[in-house]
Structure formats: structure tokens, C-alpha cells
Design an enzyme around this catalytic site. Structure first.
Site, short mmCIF file in Angstrom:
data_model
loop_
_atom_site.label_atom_id
_atom_site.label_comp_id
_atom_site.label_asym_id
_atom_site.label_seq_id
_atom_site.Cartn_x
_atom_site.Cartn_y
_atom_site.Cartn_z
CB SER A 297 -0.94 -0.01 1.21
OG SER A 297 -0.25 0.18 2.42
CG HIS B 143 -0.93 -5.34 4.24
ND1 HIS B 143 -0.41 -4.61 5.26
CD2 HIS B 143 -0.44 -4.78 3.10
CE1 HIS B 143 0.34 -3.63 4.78
NE2 HIS B 143 0.33 -3.71 3.48
CD GLU C 23 -0.50 -2.11 9.09
OE1 GLU C 23 0.09 -1.77 10.14
OE2 GLU C 23 -0.07 -1.86 7.96
CD GLU D 242 2.43 -4.99 7.76
OE1 GLU D 242 1.77 -4.69 8.77
OE2 GLU D 242 2.94 -4.14 6.99
CG ASP E 181 -1.80 1.83 8.82
OD1 ASP E 181 -2.50 2.76 8.34
OD2 ASP E 181 -0.76 1.41 8.28
CD GLU F 10 0.72 3.80 10.06
OE1 GLU F 10 1.14 3.24 11.10
OE2 GLU F 10 1.09 3.46 8.92
CG ASP G 78 2.64 5.05 6.10
OD1 ASP G 78 3.65 5.41 5.48
OD2 ASP G 78 2.19 3.88 5.99
CE LYS H 220 5.64 2.23 5.98
NZ LYS H 220 4.39 2.28 5.19
CG HIS I 249 7.07 -3.62 9.38
ND1 HIS I 249 6.53 -4.86 9.62
CD2 HIS I 249 6.04 -2.73 9.55
CE1 HIS I 249 5.24 -4.75 9.90
NE2 HIS I 249 4.94 -3.47 9.87
CE LYS J 113 2.18 0.09 11.29
NZ LYS J 113 1.82 0.48 9.92
P1 PGA Z 1 3.15 -1.16 3.04
O1 PGA Z 1 2.14 -0.91 4.25
O2 PGA Z 1 4.45 -1.59 3.56
O3 PGA Z 1 2.43 -2.22 2.24
O4 PGA Z 1 3.22 0.15 2.29
C1 PGA Z 1 2.56 -0.60 5.51
C2 PGA Z 1 1.81 0.57 6.04
O5 PGA Z 1 0.88 1.10 5.40
O6 PGA Z 1 2.12 1.02 7.15
ZN ZN Z 2 0.60 2.73 7.08
#
Ligand code: PGA
Ligand code: ZN
Length: 405
Positions: free
Chosen positions: A42, A148, A157, A199, A235, A276, A303, A328, A356, A379
Site C-alpha cells: 500500500s 495485506h 491493520e 504482516e 492503521d 495511523e 504514513d 520508512k 517495516h 512498528k
Molecule cells: P506497506 O504498508 O508496507 O504495504 O506500504 C505498511 C503501512 O501502510 O504502514
Molecule cells: Zn501505514
């Protein structure tokens, strides 16, 4: 002063079985740094490109022929100069020539080689104190939905947020929540085959609100049984179900006002402490309204809103969009860019959460980065070798600061 003697790139696989890049940086003292880069599903619209148009094969070709000669012989101490060269050789704003993942693997591999030469943890090498006064909370994914997981809720999430005194207590509490949720889903759906998403969180055919109720109850159960701090988090990855100006769920469609009211209600009803991407990735103003409403009760984390970019964070700070930012490395491609964004967040009183990706690699260095950044959270999920590697690294960093018994 040591120099980079050799740089190598090769193809490896991430936790989804997708191709990615591993970088090896060798110093002229014969010390190695070996790091590979994760990939998202995503992904935010404003992230750099993970790979050039020809994929990993092209990244390796370009990296070896054009990049390598420019990196060999550089000063191992000069992270900023090394990262600047990655930008210069690439020459695009989105790393579309060498790939953001190539840049990430190389940039962190240099830092790793430097830490290994110094004979200290990467966390210390990047500036963490010898005895940190606070540890990042474990931000662990317990149920997966959205991109996911096929057949799960719309929210991406459902998180166990464990901000306790030591890594060992946090990890234990978050894992206990994951386990309690598995038992509860099995109790509610006794004939259903239980699976896990990208995840490591459970996947079940249940709606957003029911999933949140299960998470809330599991956190309360673990708190009662262990007296540890562990709270519900979400999230939403809301950009993934935002289309044509509306938030389109399987069972409802909400406009901006409706979405803000819905989310604020969930925060209150379930004591959510970590929130998130509750809104679309361009919604700086809506984020600010939601932060004004719930920001005193929970971390509101951007994010996709920020994609770790300093310029987008500056916009969010000016508008008071959130009180925290997700970090990230491969959203921006280098350690230097990442640490510049972290520095701006800290200077402005925002918390950072180091994260991650859904397709990750079985390496632990993310925990070092979170500790070095003084982050409010790490995270990294809870189950699967690529997630456990990070938890175990956090445990190791925690144990290393305890007085010898
Ligand atoms: P992604 O999702 O690693 O698939 O981008 C993680 C997130 O949205 O936090
Ligand atoms: Zn996110």
C-alpha cells in the site's frame, strides 16, 4: 579514516517472495555491512520508486556499471557525501533510474559497515545513548485487512500498541494480544480455517468494528492478566479505500465529515492510543481536524500523508496535521534524507515511529534505527521471521543495557 573498498549488489527475496536488492559495502579494513531493502504494497503516491522500470535486474545492472565506480574509495565516515552521490548518479527526484531500494540498501549498508568497524551496535553508531531512557513502544500488527489480506476488514491493520518500560515487557504483552485474538476468532468462527496476512496478523471474514472490539477485549485481557501497558491501535491506510471524494467501505460510504466523526468515535469507544492514516494521503486539513479532536488521547501518525518526506512534513507541521510521523527509509531512499526528516519532527515536537514494510527482509537493523531516533514506536509486526528478527534485535539492545547479573 577508512575507505570503501568494494560495493556489491545482488538479488534476494523479501517475505512475499518478491525480488529485492541486497547491498554489501566492504571497507579497506576488511569489514562488511550487508543490508537488503523491503517493499510496500500500500505504497504512498509520494514515495520514491522502489525499482527502475526494468525491475531488480535493471537496478543491479545500473548499480554495478554506473553507481559502483562512484562509491568505491569514498570515506566510510561520510554518510552524507555517499548519499548525495546516490542522488547525483540517479539524477531524478524519485530514484527512478537506480531505484529507491538500491539506494536504501547501499545507504544503510554503509552505516552498518561503519558500525561494524567501530565495534558497536548500529543504534549507538547512529547516536543512541549508551543507556536509553525510553524505548520505542512495540507497534505490532495482530489482524490484517485492506491490501495485506484477502477477505478481511477494510482497515489495513489492527495493532497492539505496547509502550512499556522495557523491550522484553513490550514484546511479551504484544505477543500475548496476538495469541488472545487468535483464540477469540477461533471461538467465534469455530469451523473457519484461520490464516495470516502479509504482516503476520490474523485474517478473518469480520467487519472493521467487530475486529476492533476483539482487539480491544484482547488488550484488556492481557492488561488484567499481566498488568502491562498494551492498548488498541489502527492503521486504516485510508487512501486505499478513498475514491472520488469518499471513503468507500464494504458496508458504508462516508464523506470527510462522516469519516472524521466515525474515527473519533472509535478512538473514544475503544481507547485507541495509536491511529495511523485515518484519512486520505492529501488530506492535511482533515488530519488537522482529527488531531485537534483526538490528539491528546492518541498518537495520530501520518504514513502515506508524509511518505517520510521533509517537505511534506513541513506542510503537516504548519497545518498541525498530526502529532507523529511514520518513518520508512525506502520511502525516501537514503539514511541522510530519513534522518533529516526525523530531525525536523523532533525539533517540532512530533513523535516518530520507525516502520517495516509489508514485504520485509529477515534483518533486525530497523530496531537500531528506532532506538537511535529516540522514536515513540517500532512498528515491525509480531510474527514471521522478518518481523521477529526486528523484535529480537530490540530485545538484544534492551538486554545490552541491563546491569550484568
Ligand atoms: P506497506 O504498508 O508496507 O504495504 O506500504 C505498511 C503501512 O501502510 O504502514
Ligand atoms: Zn501505514
Amino acid at each position: 579514516m577508512s575507505r570503501v573498498e568494494e560495493v556489491r549488489l545482488r538479488l534476494v527475496y523479501d517475505s512475499r517472495g518478491k525480488e529485492t536488492v541486497e547491498a554489501t559495502v566492504k571497507t579497506d579494513r576488511g569489514v562488511l555491512g550487508i543490508v537488503s531493502a523491503p517493499s510496500g504494497a500500500s505504497t504512498g503516491a509520494h514515495e520514491v520508486q522502489a525499482f527502475p522500470p526494468g525491475g531488480v535486474a535493471e537496478a543491479l545492472r545500473v548499480g554495478t556499471s554506473i553507481l559502483r565506480p562512484k562509491l568505491v574509495d569514498r570515506d566510510v565516515e561520510d554518510q552524507a557525501g555517499f548519499d548525495r552521490t546516490l542522488h547525483e548518479v540517479d539524477g531524478t527526484p524519485t530514484f527512478s533510474r537506480i531505484g529507491g531500494n538500491t539506494a536504501t540498501a547501499l545507504s544503510v549498508a554503509l552505516a552498518m559497515a561503519r558500525a561494524n568497524e567501530q565495534g558497536i551496535d548500529l543504534a549507538r553508531s547512529l547516536g543512541a545513548p549508551e543507556r536509553p531512557t525510553r524505548w520505542p513502544a512495540v507497534v505490532g500488527n495482530t489482524m490484517n485487512g485492506g491490501r495485506h489480506a484477502i477477505g478481511g476488514p477494510d482497515f489495513q491493520e489492527f495493532i497492539a500498541f505496547a509502550p512499556d518500560a522495557t523491550p522484553a515487557e513490550e514484546v511479551r504483552a504484544a505477543l500475548a494480544v496476538h495469541q488472545a485474538i487468535g483464540e477469540e476468532i477461533h471461538r467465534r468462527l469455530p469451523t473457519h480455517a484461520l490464516g495470516r496476512g502479509d504482516e503476520g496478523g490474523w485474517v478473518a471474514p469480520i467487519g472493521n468494528v467487530v475486529a476492533l472490539e476483539i482487539l480491544d477485549a484482547a488488550c484488556a485481557r492481557v492488561r488484567d492478566a499481566t498488568h502491562r501497558k498494551v492498548f488498541p491501535g489502527l492503521d486504516l491506510a485510508a487512501s486505499e479505500f478513498f475514491r472520488d471524494g469518499a471513503y468507500r467501505y464494504q458496508d458504508r460510504t462516508l464523506d470527510l465529515d462522516g469519516q472524521i466523526a466515525f474515527v473519533a468515535e472509535l478512538v473514544d469507544a475503544h481507547g485507541i492510543r495509536y491511529l495511523e492514516d485515518p484519512l486520505d494521503e492529501e488530506e492535511f486539513d482533515g488530519f488537522a481536524r482529527l488531531t485537534a479532536a483526538v490528539g491528546s488521547k492518541c498518537l495520530v501518525v501520518g504514513d502515506d500523508l508524509y511518505t517520510t518526506r521533509r517537505d511534506r512534513l513541513a506542510t503537516g507541521i504548519a497545518k498541525r496535521s498530526s502529532n507523529a510521523i511514520l518513518i520508512k527509509v525506502n520511502q525516501v531512499g537514503t539514511l541522510t534524507d530519513t534522518l533529516a526528516t526525523v530531525a525536523l519532527a523532533r525539533a517540532s515536537g512530533l513523535e516518530t515511529v520507525v516502520s517495516h514494510r509489508s514485504g520485509d527482509v529477515p534483518e533486525g537493523w530497523l530496531a537500531d534505527l528506532a532506538v537511535a531516533c529516540g522514536s515513540a514506536g517500532l512498528k515491525c509486526g509480531l510474527l514471521g521471521g522478518e518481523r521477529v528478527a526486528k523484535l529480537n534485535e530490540l530485545l538484544r539492545l534492551g538486554a545490552a543495557t541491563e546491569a550484568p547479573r
